[in-house]
Motif scaffolding. Structure first.
Motif, short mmCIF file in Angstrom:
data_model
loop_
_atom_site.label_atom_id
_atom_site.label_comp_id
_atom_site.label_asym_id
_atom_site.label_seq_id
_atom_site.Cartn_x
_atom_site.Cartn_y
_atom_site.Cartn_z
N HIS A 1 0.81 -1.22 0.00
CA HIS A 1 0.00 0.00 0.00
C HIS A 1 0.85 1.27 0.00
CE1 HIS A 1 -4.25 -1.30 0.45
NE2 HIS A 1 -3.69 -2.42 0.83
N ALA A 2 2.13 1.13 0.33
CA ALA A 2 3.02 2.30 0.32
C ALA A 2 3.68 2.51 -1.04
CB ALA A 2 4.10 2.14 1.39
N THR A 3 3.54 1.56 -1.96
CA THR A 3 4.15 1.68 -3.28
C THR A 3 3.30 2.55 -4.20
OG1 THR A 3 3.06 -0.36 -4.02
CG2 THR A 3 5.29 -0.57 -3.11
N PRO A 4 3.90 3.09 -5.26
CA PRO A 4 3.12 3.91 -6.21
C PRO A 4 2.01 3.09 -6.87
CG PRO A 4 5.49 4.18 -6.56
CD PRO A 4 5.33 3.04 -5.61
N HIS A 5 0.99 3.78 -7.33
CA HIS A 5 -0.16 3.10 -7.94
C HIS A 5 0.25 2.28 -9.16
CE1 HIS A 5 -4.24 2.29 -9.18
NE2 HIS A 5 -3.99 2.80 -10.37
N TRP A 6 1.18 2.81 -9.98
CA TRP A 6 1.58 2.08 -11.18
C TRP A 6 2.26 0.76 -10.82
CZ3 TRP A 6 6.61 0.66 -11.73
CH2 TRP A 6 7.58 1.38 -11.02
N PHE A 7 2.99 0.73 -9.70
CA PHE A 7 3.65 -0.49 -9.26
C PHE A 7 2.63 -1.51 -8.78
CE2 PHE A 7 6.09 -3.24 -6.44
CZ PHE A 7 7.24 -3.47 -7.20
N GLN A 8 1.60 -1.04 -8.10
CA GLN A 8 0.52 -1.92 -7.66
C GLN A 8 -0.19 -2.55 -8.85
OE1 GLN A 8 -2.07 0.29 -5.06
NE2 GLN A 8 -0.42 0.87 -3.67
N VAL A 9 -0.44 -1.74 -9.88
CA VAL A 9 -1.10 -2.25 -11.08
C VAL A 9 -0.21 -3.28 -11.76
CG1 VAL A 9 -1.92 -1.63 -13.39
CG2 VAL A 9 -2.46 -0.16 -11.44
N LEU A 10 1.09 -3.00 -11.81
CA LEU A 10 2.03 -3.94 -12.42
C LEU A 10 2.01 -5.29 -11.69
CD1 LEU A 10 4.26 -4.23 -14.59
CD2 LEU A 10 5.91 -3.49 -12.85
N ALA A 11 1.97 -5.24 -10.37
CA ALA A 11 1.91 -6.48 -9.59
C ALA A 11 0.61 -7.22 -9.83
CB ALA A 11 2.07 -6.16 -8.10
N GLU A 12 -0.49 -6.48 -9.92
CA GLU A 12 -1.79 -7.11 -10.19
C GLU A 12 -1.79 -7.79 -11.56
OE1 GLU A 12 -5.04 -4.37 -9.61
OE2 GLU A 12 -3.99 -3.40 -7.96
N VAL A 13 -1.18 -7.14 -12.54
CA VAL A 13 -1.13 -7.72 -13.88
C VAL A 13 -0.22 -8.95 -13.89
CG1 VAL A 13 -0.35 -7.32 -16.25
CG2 VAL A 13 -1.66 -5.56 -15.07
N TRP A 14 0.93 -8.84 -13.25
CA TRP A 14 1.90 -9.94 -13.29
C TRP A 14 1.37 -11.19 -12.61
CZ3 TRP A 14 5.50 -11.97 -15.88
CH2 TRP A 14 6.30 -12.98 -15.33
N THR A 15 0.57 -11.04 -11.57
CA THR A 15 0.08 -12.20 -10.83
C THR A 15 -0.72 -13.14 -11.72
OG1 THR A 15 -0.96 -12.87 -8.74
CG2 THR A 15 -2.09 -11.21 -10.02
N GLU A 16 -1.28 -12.61 -12.83
CA GLU A 16 -2.00 -13.45 -13.79
C GLU A 16 -1.23 -13.60 -15.11
OE1 GLU A 16 -4.54 -15.09 -12.98
OE2 GLU A 16 -5.18 -14.09 -11.14
N ALA A 17 -0.62 -12.50 -15.55
CA ALA A 17 0.07 -12.52 -16.86
C ALA A 17 1.28 -13.43 -16.86
CB ALA A 17 0.49 -11.11 -17.24
N GLY A 18 1.87 -13.66 -15.69
CA GLY A 18 3.02 -14.56 -15.62
C GLY A 18 2.68 -15.95 -16.14
N LEU A 19 1.44 -16.38 -15.91
CA LEU A 19 1.02 -17.69 -16.42
C LEU A 19 1.05 -17.71 -17.94
CD1 LEU A 19 -2.04 -18.35 -14.06
CD2 LEU A 19 0.31 -19.19 -13.80
N LEU A 20 0.67 -16.61 -18.56
CA LEU A 20 0.68 -16.52 -20.02
C LEU A 20 2.11 -16.56 -20.56
CD1 LEU A 20 -2.06 -13.79 -20.61
CD2 LEU A 20 -2.30 -16.29 -20.72
N VAL A 21 3.03 -15.93 -19.84
CA VAL A 21 4.43 -15.94 -20.26
C VAL A 21 4.99 -17.36 -20.20
CG1 VAL A 21 6.76 -15.08 -19.77
CG2 VAL A 21 4.78 -13.56 -19.51
N PHE A 22 4.65 -18.08 -19.14
CA PHE A 22 5.08 -19.48 -19.06
C PHE A 22 4.50 -20.29 -20.22
CE2 PHE A 22 5.98 -18.90 -14.39
CZ PHE A 22 7.31 -19.24 -14.47
N GLY A 23 3.24 -20.02 -20.56
CA GLY A 23 2.61 -20.71 -21.69
C GLY A 23 3.34 -20.44 -22.99
#
Length: 223
Positions: free
Chosen positions: A20-42
């Motif tokens: 919650h102390a990180t910038p908003h863009w970093f939070q969004v990046l983490a939210e995206v990566w938590t799902e998008a990482g699966l696509l990268v592995f694919g």
């Protein structure tokens, strides 16, 4: 056991406060990566299969087994999750800030983390089938596991066990099945069905005739 859970609770709170102390863009990046990482592995599974079409039968067998071993890692994780009814930290930890993503509903248990199990399995499977990728896949898996705590839906022990469980299952599946699958690849490569051969690849022998013709031409030219 309670002491370990207390430590995990404190670590979860520390990560949640940090998130919650990180910038908003970093939070969004983490939210995206938590799902998008699966696509990268694919995508890496597909790339590994493509590059193995001209490799040995063992190489192709490992490439084909990589996504299958990852699926086994998920199945084992899901089976364990159904036996251990651990509530999500975004609902259970007192004083925790709101999770960055929607907290999963009651009944979608927390232990172990399926995302982390998939990531751990994919990282090990890809590392075994494409050795040079280990320096990419392992950090990817660690970041994906951390992102699940970062967005607030898992405890640290959930993702740690998920990573180790997925990696272990993938390793065992790859080691146990590589020989029989390699035999199937050999059979597929000798098939008369062009689609089957295209999928399995022709292997390194596809280039042998071209190389074999060169010495013959050289000898004929010498006379």
């Amino acid at each position: 056991m309670n002491t370990l859970l207390d430590v995990s609770d404190r670590l979860y709170l520390d990560v949640a406060d940090f998130a919650h102390a990180t910038p908003h863009w970093f939070q969004v990046l983490a939210e995206v990566w938590t799902e998008a990482g699966l696509l990268v592995f694919g995508a890496l599974f597909l790339a590994g299969w493509w590059r193995s079409r001209e490799g040995s039968s063992r190489m192709m067998a490992l490439a084909l087994l990589a996504p299958l071993a990852t699926a086994f890692g998920y199945v084992v994780s899901e089976a364990l999750k159904s036996l251990i009814d651990e509530e999500r930290p975004c609902r259970a930890v007192v004083g925790a800030p709101a999770s960055l993503v929607t907290c999963p509903p009651h009944g979608d248990w927390s232990f172990p983390s399926n995302h982390s199990a998939i990531a751990g399995a994919a990282a090990i499977a890809l590392a075994l089938s494409w050795r040079g990728l280990v320096w990419l896949t392992v950090p990817m898996a660690l970041l994906m596991a951390f992102s699940r705590v970062f967005v607030g839906v898992h405890y640290p022990h959930d993702v740690t066990v998920g990573l180790l469980l997925g990696g272990l299952v993938a390793f065992l599946v790859m080691r146990a099945a590589v020989r029989p699958v390699g035999t199937l690849v050999e059979t597929a490569r000798s098939s008369r069905n062009s689609a089957v051969v295209w999928c399995a690849g022709r292997g390194p022998r596809a280039h042998a005739p071209a190389h074999a013709e060169r010495p013959r031409r050289a000898r004929h030219g010498a006379y």
